[in-house]
Design a protein around this motif. Structure first.
Motif, PDB file in Angstrom:
ATOM      1  N   ASN A  42       0.892  -1.278   0.140  1.00  0.00           N
ATOM      2  CA  ASN A  42      -0.021  -0.013  -0.111  1.00  0.00           C
ATOM      3  C   ASN A  42       0.869   1.439  -0.005  1.00  0.00           C
ATOM      4  O   ASN A  42       0.536   2.234   0.821  1.00  0.00           O
ATOM      5  N   MET A  43       2.083   1.280  -0.846  1.00  0.00           N
ATOM      6  CA  MET A  43       2.716   2.400  -1.216  1.00  0.00           C
ATOM      7  C   MET A  43       2.983   2.560  -2.641  1.00  0.00           C
ATOM      8  O   MET A  43       2.354   1.852  -3.334  1.00  0.00           O
ATOM      9  N   SER A  44       3.519   3.939  -2.643  1.00  0.00           N
ATOM     10  CA  SER A  44       3.894   4.251  -4.245  1.00  0.00           C
ATOM     11  C   SER A  44       4.941   3.215  -4.665  1.00  0.00           C
ATOM     12  O   SER A  44       5.791   2.783  -4.075  1.00  0.00           O
ATOM     13  N   ILE A  45       5.011   3.159  -6.061  1.00  0.00           N
ATOM     14  CA  ILE A  45       5.963   2.304  -6.948  1.00  0.00           C
ATOM     15  C   ILE A  45       7.350   3.090  -6.604  1.00  0.00           C
ATOM     16  O   ILE A  45       8.304   2.430  -5.965  1.00  0.00           O
ATOM     17  N   ALA A  46       7.444   4.353  -6.457  1.00  0.00           N
ATOM     18  CA  ALA A  46       8.669   5.215  -6.083  1.00  0.00           C
ATOM     19  C   ALA A  46       9.306   5.012  -4.879  1.00  0.00           C
ATOM     20  O   ALA A  46      10.643   4.443  -4.659  1.00  0.00           O
ATOM     21  N   THR A  47       8.288   4.672  -3.768  1.00  0.00           N
ATOM     22  CA  THR A  47       8.832   4.430  -2.270  1.00  0.00           C
ATOM     23  C   THR A  47       9.355   3.106  -2.257  1.00  0.00           C
ATOM     24  O   THR A  47      10.300   2.711  -1.783  1.00  0.00           O
ATOM     25  N   VAL A  48       8.796   2.035  -3.037  1.00  0.00           N
ATOM     26  CA  VAL A  48       9.110   0.769  -3.015  1.00  0.00           C
ATOM     27  C   VAL A  48      10.542   0.466  -3.711  1.00  0.00           C
ATOM     28  O   VAL A  48      11.424  -0.180  -3.201  1.00  0.00           O
ATOM     29  N   SER A  49      10.558   1.031  -4.740  1.00  0.00           N
ATOM     30  CA  SER A  49      11.975   1.093  -5.579  1.00  0.00           C
ATOM     31  C   SER A  49      13.028   1.729  -4.722  1.00  0.00           C
ATOM     32  O   SER A  49      14.123   1.124  -4.719  1.00  0.00           O
ATOM     33  N   ARG A  50      12.771   2.951  -4.048  1.00  0.00           N
ATOM     34  CA  ARG A  50      13.520   3.368  -3.040  1.00  0.00           C
ATOM     35  C   ARG A  50      13.962   2.724  -2.030  1.00  0.00           C
ATOM     36  O   ARG A  50      15.206   2.547  -1.628  1.00  0.00           O
ATOM     37  N   ALA A  51      13.021   1.826  -1.381  1.00  0.00           N
ATOM     38  CA  ALA A  51      13.714   0.958  -0.224  1.00  0.00           C
ATOM     39  C   ALA A  51      14.401  -0.015  -0.949  1.00  0.00           C
ATOM     40  O   ALA A  51      15.313  -0.474   0.016  1.00  0.00           O
ATOM     41  N   LEU A  52      13.985  -0.601  -2.032  1.00  0.00           N
ATOM     42  CA  LEU A  52      14.775  -1.750  -2.707  1.00  0.00           C
ATOM     43  C   LEU A  52      16.472  -1.265  -2.841  1.00  0.00           C
ATOM     44  O   LEU A  52      17.252  -2.299  -2.856  1.00  0.00           O
ATOM     45  N   ASN A  53      16.390  -0.109  -3.026  1.00  0.00           N
ATOM     46  CA  ASN A  53      17.569   0.518  -3.687  1.00  0.00           C
ATOM     47  C   ASN A  53      18.340   1.273  -2.533  1.00  0.00           C
ATOM     48  O   ASN A  53      19.445   2.042  -2.540  1.00  0.00           O
ATOM     49  N   ASP A  54      17.855   1.229  -1.275  1.00  0.00           N
ATOM     50  CA  ASP A  54      18.610   1.488  -0.015  1.00  0.00           C
ATOM     51  C   ASP A  54      18.796   2.830   0.253  1.00  0.00           C
ATOM     52  O   ASP A  54      19.726   3.450   0.630  1.00  0.00           O
ATOM     53  N   ASN A  55      17.854   3.696  -0.379  1.00  0.00           N
ATOM     54  CA  ASN A  55      17.778   5.098  -0.427  1.00  0.00           C
ATOM     55  C   ASN A  55      17.802   5.598   0.879  1.00  0.00           C
ATOM     56  O   ASN A  55      16.756   5.267   1.908  1.00  0.00           O
ATOM     57  N   PRO A  56      18.563   6.416   1.386  1.00  0.00           N
ATOM     58  CA  PRO A  56      18.365   7.055   2.875  1.00  0.00           C
ATOM     59  C   PRO A  56      17.225   7.676   3.040  1.00  0.00           C
ATOM     60  O   PRO A  56      17.113   7.918   4.298  1.00  0.00           O
ATOM     61  N   ASN A  57      16.588   8.315   2.330  1.00  0.00           N
ATOM     62  CA  ASN A  57      15.288   8.947   2.415  1.00  0.00           C
ATOM     63  C   ASN A  57      14.036   8.289   2.779  1.00  0.00           C
ATOM     64  O   ASN A  57      12.937   8.652   3.375  1.00  0.00           O
ATOM     65  N   VAL A  58      14.362   6.917   2.964  1.00  0.00           N
ATOM     66  CA  VAL A  58      13.229   6.005   3.119  1.00  0.00           C
ATOM     67  C   VAL A  58      13.624   5.183   4.669  1.00  0.00           C
ATOM     68  O   VAL A  58      14.660   4.958   4.987  1.00  0.00           O
ATOM     69  N   SER A  59      12.584   5.144   5.631  1.00  0.00           N
ATOM     70  CA  SER A  59      12.954   4.662   6.970  1.00  0.00           C
ATOM     71  C   SER A  59      13.328   3.283   6.946  1.00  0.00           C
ATOM     72  O   SER A  59      13.121   2.585   5.836  1.00  0.00           O
ATOM     73  N   ASP A  60      14.202   3.031   8.003  1.00  0.00           N
ATOM     74  CA  ASP A  60      14.464   1.513   8.198  1.00  0.00           C
ATOM     75  C   ASP A  60      13.391   0.629   8.363  1.00  0.00           C
ATOM     76  O   ASP A  60      13.451  -0.599   7.569  1.00  0.00           O
ATOM     77  N   VAL A  61      12.287   0.999   8.940  1.00  0.00           N
ATOM     78  CA  VAL A  61      11.116   0.227   9.185  1.00  0.00           C
ATOM     79  C   VAL A  61      10.381  -0.128   7.656  1.00  0.00           C
ATOM     80  O   VAL A  61      10.022  -1.160   7.482  1.00  0.00           O
ATOM     81  N   THR A  62      10.430   0.896   6.956  1.00  0.00           N
ATOM     82  CA  THR A  62       9.827   0.609   5.398  1.00  0.00           C
ATOM     83  C   THR A  62      10.712  -0.211   4.764  1.00  0.00           C
ATOM     84  O   THR A  62      10.215  -1.259   4.026  1.00  0.00           O
ATOM     85  N   LYS A  63      11.947  -0.157   4.921  1.00  0.00           N
ATOM     86  CA  LYS A  63      12.908  -0.908   4.052  1.00  0.00           C
ATOM     87  C   LYS A  63      12.672  -2.327   4.395  1.00  0.00           C
ATOM     88  O   LYS A  63      12.541  -3.312   3.696  1.00  0.00           O
TER      89      LYS A  63
END
Length: 84
Positions: A42-63
């Motif tokens: 229930n998240m955007s495709i962009a957020t999921v992509s950022r999480a999988l690519n270990d983007n620092p702007n995504v929280s550790d819980v979300t990752k």
């Protein structure tokens, strides 16, 4: 971030951890897509992509949540193209 970071298992709700199923419980697609993970989380495709690519702007819980969903649904990252 160390690889062991993503090996942790978080408790997930049934709606989040449910694998992609079609008629009679069979998998409907050969592989899980990024869009599928986004829908399950229930998240955007962009957020999921950022999480999988270990983007620092995504929280550790979300990752952790996204990586757990990816493992449960057989998602594999495609190799990145070399930058020329």
């Amino acid at each position: 971030m160390p690889a062991a970071f993503f090996d942790c298992v978080l408790p997930a709700t049934e709606a989040v951890s449910a694998p992609l199923r079609g008629v009679k419980g069979r998998m409907t697609r050969k592989s899980t897509r990024l869009e599928d993970l986004a829908q399950l989380a229930n998240m955007s495709i962009a957020t999921v992509s950022r999480a999988l690519n270990d983007n620092p702007n995504v929280s550790d819980v979300t990752k952790r949540r996204i990586w757990q969903l990816a493992r449960e649904n057989g998602y594999t990252l495609r190799p990145t193209m070399p930058v020329s």
